[in-house]
Design an enzyme around this catalytic site. Structure first.
Site, PDB file in Angstrom:
ATOM      1  N   GLU A 340       0.818  -1.216   0.000  1.00  0.00           N
ATOM      2  CA  GLU A 340       0.000   0.000   0.000  1.00  0.00           C
ATOM      3  C   GLU A 340       0.855   1.271   0.000  1.00  0.00           C
ATOM      4  O   GLU A 340       0.415   2.337   0.423  1.00  0.00           O
ATOM      5  CB  GLU A 340      -0.973  -0.011   1.180  1.00  0.00           C
ATOM      6  N   ASP A 364       0.139  -5.875   9.050  1.00  0.00           N
ATOM      7  CA  ASP A 364      -0.912  -5.142   9.737  1.00  0.00           C
ATOM      8  C   ASP A 364      -0.805  -5.489  11.212  1.00  0.00           C
ATOM      9  O   ASP A 364      -0.727  -6.668  11.575  1.00  0.00           O
ATOM     10  CB  ASP A 364      -2.299  -5.570   9.255  1.00  0.00           C
ATOM     11  N   HIS A 531       0.235  -0.257  10.656  1.00  0.00           N
ATOM     12  CA  HIS A 531       1.261  -1.133  10.110  1.00  0.00           C
ATOM     13  C   HIS A 531       2.493  -1.161  11.009  1.00  0.00           C
ATOM     14  O   HIS A 531       2.755  -0.222  11.772  1.00  0.00           O
ATOM     15  CB  HIS A 531       1.693  -0.668   8.718  1.00  0.00           C
TER      16      HIS A 531
END
Length: 594
Positions: A340, A364, A531
């Site tokens: 991402e 995550d 994260h």
């Protein structure tokens, strides 16, 4: 390659007529011993030994200090270690180059006052605004003892490891493939932060560049065939979460690459992404001269969601294999590559990899499980390392395959290794621990595959993250701890409560009973973003040293005070509350590249 080097400065009492002459051999001996320690213990990310440059002469005054500086100026010396067994003339002999990171080792002996010089030169560094690390052995050594004590060696290596990391990053690029994913703040690439704190040049490449190169066949066709064959042999397909679902038209009509062609697309994409970052001389032979150059990258990230993954295969394989210590060509250096395009987690991946030379695992930071919640949901309380609760680290399929812990050390324990230590058996074990589940079409309409493994090993790891605070800048947080191997009766139940097609790591931080490490819940509650990164080993102290070099404060850590090693001047900002002193010192000195 012009490697970043450590300059060794043998500093000596400048009085000729008996004093200086009697100290020449010992002083130069200290310098050569320090250089040998560094070169024999540390490696650059490409696996070659770290290089040191020893001054051609001992340094007794300003003339010789200038001569040494001139020598170092041609050698890409990023940091200097001054060594001495005796009293020297502080401000006449010290390293006054504002561009180098500095440390001084003063010999702890009774015959000559090396400790006195160390104290005097630390005062000079502080007064001149040139912070330096102070290295002084705990125990007195005899004059003829040419060995480096263990505590001195530990500090020299912490300093050198951090300095090499700083030098390795400088003048390289962070490559943004795409832009901001789903409004994630970390995806906003702060160019000033990268330049001022890390010496890194951010570059942007639109994701359509990958499509251009696929369409125009700007890639090595032989390597593509090799990669695809390797994938088919070593990347077995796991379960398909989409089976049995009645998906709406908006999802089914969005997939433009046929499912049976996903791996072909992904193999090309993976080679192309690597070529964009690092270049490829093969492209020059094919007539693509600009593309052959690459971007001189040290790290990068891929936006993916959603403008890409809403219609094209995801980059989970690409991200996972970039960050791993191997691919279809065998062992290789891992590349920090952020899911991402979370640039702040990408930086954390980079720092962790440069300190450990192991693969960075992107996660995550998903869920905190208390022992009570675990028992309520599964009928079992966690035991062993996880008895006080644990944190579920999981990611949309892009964690480095090394994170499976399938590689083995000499004791047969699961571990993660630098690429130069990865054997064929280690690589096969990591591949064997991983299957590739078809991407969940509800998240990834364009399909693709997610790496799927479960870390079965109890390994020492350090979790870290860089965050940015308005008015302060980047800050680092870290937590040393362990991966946990939960029993099936716990894992199987909890894993199914989220996306079970993604790689799972159960993380347990080491608790101190204080602040953010009062309990596992407090670690989760104080984590700065969604994260985080894990790297192998308990390397929080080394990361703290590196952060102080970059002038980035550390807002949260569980490293014992005796292991923390920062520049000597930090003590002048307070010795009781070291966290607050770190913030004040970093604010005072400002970023490394102003």
């Amino acid at each position: 390659m012009n490697y970043p080097k450590i300059g060794i400065r043998p500093v000596i009492d400048g009085r000729w007529g008996g004093v200086r002459e009697s100290l020449e051999a010992q002083t130069m001996g200290m310098a050569k011993a320090a250089a040998e320690l560094i070169s024999s213990s540390l490696r650059y990310p490409d696996g070659t030994p770290v290089q040191c440059v020893v001054s051609g002469t001992t340094i007794g005054g300003g003339a010789e200090a200038a001569k040494c500086a001139e020598q170092f100026s041609t050698q890409n010396v990023v940091a200097t270690l001054s060594v001495t067994p005796c009293w020297c003339y502080g401000s006449e002999t010290f390293d006054m180059d504002p561009q180098t990171i500095k440390a001084v080792w003063g010999f702890n002996g009774t015959e000559r006052p090396g400790a006195v010089y160390l104290a005097a030169v630390m005062a000079a560094h502080a007064q001149k605004g040139l912070p330096a690390f102070s290295i002084y052995g705990h125990d007195v050594q005899d004059l003829e003892d040419g060995s480096i004590p263990a505590d001195v060696a530990e500090k020299i290596l912490k300093f050198a490891r951090g300095a090499v990391a700083v030098g390795w990053m400088k003048n390289k690029s962070y490559v943004n493939l795409g832009g901001v994913a789903m409004g994630i703040a970390g995806s906003y690439c702060n160019a000033d932060m990268f330049q001022k704190y890390f010496g890194i040049r951010p570059e942007w490449v639109d994701m359509t560049e990958i499509l251009r190169r696929i369409t125009l066949e700007i890639y090595d066709h032989e390597e593509y065939a090799k990669a695809l064959g390797w994938i088919k042999k070593n990347c077995p397909q796991g379960f398909d979460l989409n089976e049995g679902k009645n998906l709406p038209d908006i999802i089914t009509k969005s997939k433009v690459v046929p499912a049976d062609k996903d791996w072909e697309f992904i193999a090309k994409m993976s080679i192309i992404v690597r070529d964009i970052l690092f270049g490829n001389p093969k492209l020059n032979e094919l007539g693509w001269h600009e593309e052959a150059l690459g971007k001189n990258a040290v790290a990068g990230g891929f936006q993916g969601q959603r403008q890409w993954t809403d219609w094209l295969p995801n980059a989970d394989f690409t991200e996972a294999i970039m960050a791993s210590t191997f691919d279809w060509n065998g062992p290789k250096a891992p590349t920090p590559f952020a899911t991402e395009n979370d640039t702040l987690n990408g930086v954390a991946m980079l720092l962790g990899t440069l300190i450990t030379n192991t693969a960075p695992c992107f996660h995550d930071v998903r869920t905190y499980w208390s022992p009570e919640a675990c028992e309520r949901v599964t009928g079992h309380k966690p035991a062993g390392v996880a008895e006080n609760g644990f944190i579920h680290l999981i990611n949309s399929g892009a964690t480095a395959l090394d994170g499976s812990g399938a590689a083995k050390n000499s004791q047969g324990e699961g571990c993660m290794k630098p690429f130069w230590d990865m054997t064929g058996e280690d690589i096969s074990a990591c591949l064997g621990a991983t299957d590739w589940c078809r991407a969940n079409y509800e998240y990834f309409r364009g399909g693709g595959f997610s790496s799927h493994f479960r870390c079965h090993e109890e390994m020492p790891v350090t979790m870290l993250r860089v965050n940015v605070l308005d008015g302060i800048g980047p800050v680092l947080q870290l937590a040393e701890g362990w991966t946990a191997d939960l029993p099936d009766e716990i894992h199987n139940v909890i894993d199914k409560r989220t996306d079970p097609s993604w790689p799972t790591t159960w993380f347990v931080p080491r608790l101190t009973g204080i602040g953010a490490f009062t309990d596992v819940y407090s670690v989760m509650a104080n984590w700065g973003a969604n994260h985080g990164v894990t790297v192998y080993g308990h390397v929080g102290a080394e990361l703290i040293t590196l952060a102080s070099m970059l002038r980035i404060p550390v807002n949260m850590h569980n490293v014992e005070a005796v292991r923390v090693f920062r520049p000597h001047a930090w003590a002048a900002f307070g010795t009781e509350d070291m966290e607050a002193a770190d913030y004040r010192a970093c604010a005072q000195y400002g970023p490394l590249y102003k």
